[in-house]
Write a protein that holds these residues in place. Structure first.
Motif, PDB file in Angstrom:
ATOM      1  N   LYS A 526       0.830  -1.205   0.000  1.00 51.70           N
ATOM      2  CA  LYS A 526       0.000   0.000   0.000  1.00 51.70           C
ATOM      3  C   LYS A 526       0.868   1.260   0.000  1.00 51.70           C
ATOM      4  O   LYS A 526       0.552   2.265  -0.647  1.00 51.70           O
ATOM      5  N   THR A 527       1.974   1.209   0.727  1.00 54.82           N
ATOM      6  CA  THR A 527       2.897   2.350   0.763  1.00 54.82           C
ATOM      7  C   THR A 527       3.507   2.592  -0.612  1.00 54.82           C
ATOM      8  O   THR A 527       3.637   3.735  -1.064  1.00 54.82           O
ATOM      9  N   ASP A 528       3.866   1.506  -1.293  1.00 53.51           N
ATOM     10  CA  ASP A 528       4.437   1.602  -2.642  1.00 53.51           C
ATOM     11  C   ASP A 528       3.431   2.235  -3.600  1.00 53.51           C
ATOM     12  O   ASP A 528       3.766   3.119  -4.401  1.00 53.51           O
ATOM     13  N   GLU A 529       2.181   1.792  -3.520  1.00 52.03           N
ATOM     14  CA  GLU A 529       1.133   2.350  -4.385  1.00 52.03           C
ATOM     15  C   GLU A 529       0.924   3.838  -4.092  1.00 52.03           C
ATOM     16  O   GLU A 529       0.720   4.643  -5.008  1.00 52.03           O
ATOM     17  N   ALA A 530       1.002   4.216  -2.822  1.00 53.29           N
ATOM     18  CA  ALA A 530       0.820   5.620  -2.439  1.00 53.29           C
ATOM     19  C   ALA A 530       1.959   6.486  -2.971  1.00 53.29           C
ATOM     20  O   ALA A 530       1.749   7.626  -3.405  1.00 53.29           O
ATOM     21  N   ALA A 531       3.175   5.951  -2.951  1.00 52.12           N
ATOM     22  CA  ALA A 531       4.318   6.698  -3.486  1.00 52.12           C
ATOM     23  C   ALA A 531       4.124   6.979  -4.971  1.00 52.12           C
ATOM     24  O   ALA A 531       4.397   8.086  -5.455  1.00 52.12           O
ATOM     25  N   GLU A 532       3.644   5.983  -5.701  1.00 58.22           N
ATOM     26  CA  GLU A 532       3.379   6.154  -7.130  1.00 58.22           C
ATOM     27  C   GLU A 532       2.301   7.217  -7.351  1.00 58.22           C
ATOM     28  O   GLU A 532       2.417   8.086  -8.230  1.00 58.22           O
ATOM     29  N   THR A 533       1.267   7.180  -6.533  1.00 54.93           N
ATOM     30  CA  THR A 533       0.195   8.176  -6.626  1.00 54.93           C
ATOM     31  C   THR A 533       0.726   9.585  -6.348  1.00 54.93           C
ATOM     32  O   THR A 533       0.394  10.545  -7.041  1.00 54.93           O
ATOM     33  N   GLY A 534       1.565   9.692  -5.324  1.00 59.69           N
ATOM     34  CA  GLY A 534       2.124  10.997  -4.963  1.00 59.69           C
ATOM     35  C   GLY A 534       2.975  11.587  -6.065  1.00 59.69           C
ATOM     36  O   GLY A 534       2.918  12.784  -6.343  1.00 59.69           O
ATOM     37  N   ALA A 535       3.779  10.740  -6.722  1.00 61.48           N
ATOM     38  CA  ALA A 535       4.642  11.228  -7.805  1.00 61.48           C
ATOM     39  C   ALA A 535       3.811  11.678  -8.994  1.00 61.48           C
ATOM     40  O   ALA A 535       4.052  12.753  -9.572  1.00 61.48           O
ATOM     41  N   LYS A 536       2.820  10.882  -9.376  1.00 63.26           N
ATOM     42  CA  LYS A 536       1.981  11.224 -10.528  1.00 63.26           C
ATOM     43  C   LYS A 536       1.198  12.514 -10.290  1.00 63.26           C
ATOM     44  O   LYS A 536       0.962  13.285 -11.223  1.00 63.26           O
ATOM     45  N   ALA A 537       0.798  12.754  -9.054  1.00 66.82           N
ATOM     46  CA  ALA A 537      -0.004  13.942  -8.742  1.00 66.82           C
ATOM     47  C   ALA A 537       0.738  15.242  -9.007  1.00 66.82           C
ATOM     48  O   ALA A 537       0.124  16.282  -9.253  1.00 66.82           O
ATOM     49  N   THR A 538       2.065  15.206  -8.976  1.00 70.00           N
ATOM     50  CA  THR A 538       2.833  16.447  -9.171  1.00 70.00           C
ATOM     51  C   THR A 538       2.706  16.992 -10.585  1.00 70.00           C
ATOM     52  O   THR A 538       2.989  18.166 -10.830  1.00 70.00           O
ATOM     53  N   ALA A 539       2.291  16.148 -11.534  1.00 65.95           N
ATOM     54  CA  ALA A 539       2.156  16.603 -12.919  1.00 65.95           C
ATOM     55  C   ALA A 539       1.129  17.721 -13.050  1.00 65.95           C
ATOM     56  O   ALA A 539       1.217  18.560 -13.952  1.00 65.95           O
ATOM     57  N   LYS A 540       0.154  17.743 -12.144  1.00 66.07           N
ATOM     58  CA  LYS A 540      -0.906  18.745 -12.228  1.00 66.07           C
ATOM     59  C   LYS A 540      -0.750  19.864 -11.195  1.00 66.07           C
ATOM     60  O   LYS A 540      -1.621  20.710 -11.051  1.00 66.07           O
ATOM     61  N   MET A 541       0.371  19.850 -10.469  1.00 58.75           N
ATOM     62  CA  MET A 541       0.589  20.863  -9.430  1.00 58.75           C
ATOM     63  C   MET A 541       1.323  22.079  -9.967  1.00 58.75           C
ATOM     64  O   MET A 541       2.073  21.995 -10.941  1.00 58.75           O
ATOM     65  N   VAL A 542       1.113  23.217  -9.314  1.00 55.47           N
ATOM     66  CA  VAL A 542       1.866  24.436  -9.597  1.00 55.47           C
ATOM     67  C   VAL A 542       3.032  24.502  -8.624  1.00 55.47           C
ATOM     68  O   VAL A 542       2.851  24.399  -7.412  1.00 55.47           O
ATOM     69  N   ALA A 543       4.246  24.635  -9.152  1.00 52.66           N
ATOM     70  CA  ALA A 543       5.427  24.673  -8.291  1.00 52.66           C
ATOM     71  C   ALA A 543       5.426  25.911  -7.411  1.00 52.66           C
ATOM     72  O   ALA A 543       5.262  27.029  -7.893  1.00 52.66           O
ATOM     73  N   LYS A 544       5.620  25.712  -6.096  1.00 49.98           N
ATOM     74  CA  LYS A 544       5.654  26.828  -5.146  1.00 49.98           C
ATOM     75  C   LYS A 544       6.970  26.917  -4.402  1.00 49.98           C
ATOM     76  O   LYS A 544       7.174  27.813  -3.594  1.00 49.98           O
ATOM     77  N   ALA A 545       7.861  25.987  -4.655  1.00 43.51           N
ATOM     78  CA  ALA A 545       9.166  25.994  -3.988  1.00 43.51           C
ATOM     79  C   ALA A 545      10.176  25.353  -4.921  1.00 43.51           C
ATOM     80  O   ALA A 545       9.825  24.650  -5.856  1.00 43.51           O
ATOM     81  N   GLY A 546      11.467  25.597  -4.648  1.00 42.79           N
ATOM     82  CA  GLY A 546      12.521  25.042  -5.475  1.00 42.79           C
ATOM     83  C   GLY A 546      12.690  25.803  -6.776  1.00 42.79           C
ATOM     84  O   GLY A 546      12.007  26.791  -7.050  1.00 42.79           O
ATOM     85  N   ARG A 547      13.611  25.343  -7.623  1.00 43.63           N
ATOM     86  CA  ARG A 547      13.947  26.057  -8.856  1.00 43.63           C
ATOM     87  C   ARG A 547      12.759  26.185  -9.786  1.00 43.63           C
ATOM     88  O   ARG A 547      12.596  27.183 -10.483  1.00 43.63           O
ATOM     89  N   ALA A 548      11.877  25.165  -9.826  1.00 47.42           N
ATOM     90  CA  ALA A 548      10.728  25.210 -10.732  1.00 47.42           C
ATOM     91  C   ALA A 548       9.791  26.359 -10.400  1.00 47.42           C
ATOM     92  O   ALA A 548       9.060  26.840 -11.264  1.00 47.42           O
TER      93      ALA A 548
END
Length: 581
Positions: A526-548
């Motif tokens: 379940k943790t592995d599946e959640a990590a995959e979900t978390g990574a994919k979700a960033t595609a639709k996020m607006v960067a608010k920190a870091g170089r991006a």
């Protein structure tokens, strides 16, 4: 694919040696300064304790004379240089702190530019120095108007140089560490910088970082070649100065009767002829607004290699502290940024490092719970699997990073993976706390850059949490996990939802926490599946920190490279354990 743009001509020996050659040139010009070559640190020469507070600055190279050029009496006691446009590694910053504290028992005050890499690497160095008993404090400063609405605040521009001057003058007067830090924190609220560039800069051995049309200029460009907030048609010096100062005056809420100091920064390729015209237009603009210009400092302060452009920084001399700030700015200095200073006196003394300073970090061995032989095999195997996947995914991670960063995420993490593989060949993994600490040190020394700082901070925090654990169980690892995320947030400035590696870490950690009492295999899947979900979700996020976060959203596509990288190594670790138990 290689660029078709021609490499910019530069008078260097090689791109690889250019940073060190530059530092050798600083001490050749000002022989009274001391170079510590292996750590890229420049300091004043001391042979006994001054009893004062030492002032330390630094950051990436390519901004000369920032920061080594401002080392000297009444300004910096030391500066540490990173690669071109790259933060210096934690170990070099720590060396600089230790070196200054050796001769300045009043403590060390570190001015940190508000950039992710500097916050992380300087921040970790400060925390390490405190653990070893050094009296040190740091302050993150930044006054850029163009990025002022960023989650972590405005980027550090030439305001840092004014801080060097004021804090250095306070140190000379014998002020204590707290007083100096408080002054800088207060003055930071009354500074604002904004500028324009007319042409791009280029890294040694590289073509220009970007293109600007001949009849255009970019407003709010960063000193690392980051895009600004708008491209505009070229105007006259008067029109351009008015455009910039309108925004600065509004940002600082200046009104008739206010008093200011102006610093005008040559970004590298602007002629003195132009700079003089700009100075005159600033004076006229402020006079028309009935704002009193008390001092003007013009020249190369924090350049961007050969970029053609300039920045204006105003410091509002408020009624409460303004007279004192001006007094500090007027105090004498022998800084090497001013030609013909006492630092120009010839010296035959050699340039050496003090290698005794960092021989021990004071960390105890064998802390926290130990692992059985079977558990050690699981840990060793899972780390090996993670390292192998980081190496394999170099191309993917570079591609994801190229849209909003400098396209080297995969290269950086491949170095980490290869270093871990070498580490596992000979090192004991009996104590998880020690393994996490070792991985933190590997990230610091082998990865480098912002990613190295983030991983190093997170792993060192996880190590400390695991050292306090009573047993090797899911709760202990969750505590270490949460400590790592907190450290990354504290120094990196990012939180879940900001489109960073934390989105993968947080999503997976929450699932792990909610299912911590479940059967082990189910928990890990379940943790592995959640990590995959978390990574994919960033595609639709607006960067608010870091170089991006400095790049317009139209340039940011697909998943965040750092978030995907976490999903890659986390899947490797969890999958290995699931298949082994």
């Amino acid at each position: 694919m290689s660029s078709t743009k021609p490499v910019t001509k530069k008078l260097i020996n090689s791109p690889e040696s250019s940073v060190d050659d530059n530092l050798r040139g600083v001490v050749a010009t000002f022989p009274q300064l001391q170079l510590h070559p292996k750590h890229r640190v420049v300091t004043v020469r001391n042979k006994s304790d001054t009893k004062r507070v030492a002032i330390l600055g630094g950051g990436g190279s390519g901004h000369e004379p920032f920061a080594a050029g401002f080392v000297g009496g009444g300004m910096l006691d030391g500066a540490v240089a990173g690669g071109v446009f790259a933060s210096p590694p934690t170990g070099h910053v720590l060396y600089a702190i230790a070196q200054l504290y050796k001769y300045n028992s009043g403590g060390v005050f570190v001015l940190i530019g508000n950039y992710t890499g500097d916050r992380l690497n300087f921040g970790k160095a400060i925390e390490k120095a405190k653990i070893s008993g050094i009296k040190v404090e740091g302050l993150i400063v930044g006054e850029d108007v163009a990025s002022s609405k960023n989650k972590t605040g405005g980027r550090a521009m030439i305001g840092e140089v004014l801080f060097y001057k004021m804090c250095g003058a306070m140190s000379q007067r014998g002020c204590d560490l707290t007083s100096i830090r408080n002054l800088a924190a207060e003055a930071d609220k009354y500074m604002a910088t904004l500028g324009v560039c007319l042409s791009a800069c280029s890294l040694p051995g590289q073509p220009p970082l970007f293109e600007i049309a001949r009849d255009e200029m970019e407003l709010g460009a960063g000193v690392h070649g980051e895009a600004g907030i708008a491209k505009m048609k070229m105007g006259t010096a008067k029109e351009t100065v008015a455009l910039i100062l309108d925004k600065i005056v509004e940002h600082l809420k200046l009104v008739s009767g206010d008093r200011v100091v102006a610093a005008i920064n040559n970004l590298g390729g602007t002629s003195i002829f132009e700079m003089n015209i700009i100075s005159a237009e600033i004076k006229d603009y402020l006079a028309n607004k009935k704002i009193n210009l008390e001092r003007t400092y013009s020249g190369h302060l924090k350049s961007s290699l050969e970029m053609h452009g300039f920045q204006i920084c105003l410091l509002h001399l408020n009624k409460k502290d303004g007279d004192y700030w001006l007094e500090l700015l007027d105090a004498p200095s022998s800084s090497g940024s001013w030609p013909g200073s006492p630092l120009s006196v010839r010296s035959e003394e050699p340039h050496v490092d003090d290698d005794t300073l960092l021989q021990s970090d004071g960390r105890k061995a064998a802390t926290g719970p130990s692992l059985t032989l079977k558990e050690q095999e699981l840990l060793r195997g899972s780390l090996s699997a993670a390292a192998e996947e980081l190496v394999k995914n170099e191309v993917l991670l570079n591609k994801l990073d190229s849209g909003c960063g400098d396209g080297d995420c995969g290269i950086t993490l491949k170095k980490f993976g290869q270093a871990i593989q070498s580490y596992l060949k000979t090192s004991s993994v009996e104590y998880p706390s020690n393994v996490l600490w070792d991985l933190s040190e590997i990230a610091e020394t082998d990865m480098g850059g912002t990613s190295g700082g983030i991983y190093s901070l997170g792993l060192s925090a996880a190590s400390q949490a695991m050292a306090k654990a009573k047993s090797n169980d899911a709760a202990a690892w969750l505590s270490a996990w949460q400590s790592a995320m907190q450290a990354i947030t504290t120094y990196g400035g990012a939180e879940p939802g900001d489109r960073t590696m934390l989105d993968t870490l947080h999503t997976a950690a929450e699932t792990f926490k909610q299912n911590v009492s479940a059967e082990l295999k189910a928990l890990l899947k379940k943790t592995d599946e959640a990590a995959e979900t978390g990574a994919k979700a960033t595609a639709k996020m607006v960067a608010k920190a870091g170089r991006a976060s400095y790049v317009a959203s139209g340039y940011v596509h697909d998943e965040d490279a750092g978030a995907r990288a976490v999903a890659v190594w986390m899947h490797a670790i969890l999958n290995f354990i699931v298949n082994s138990i």
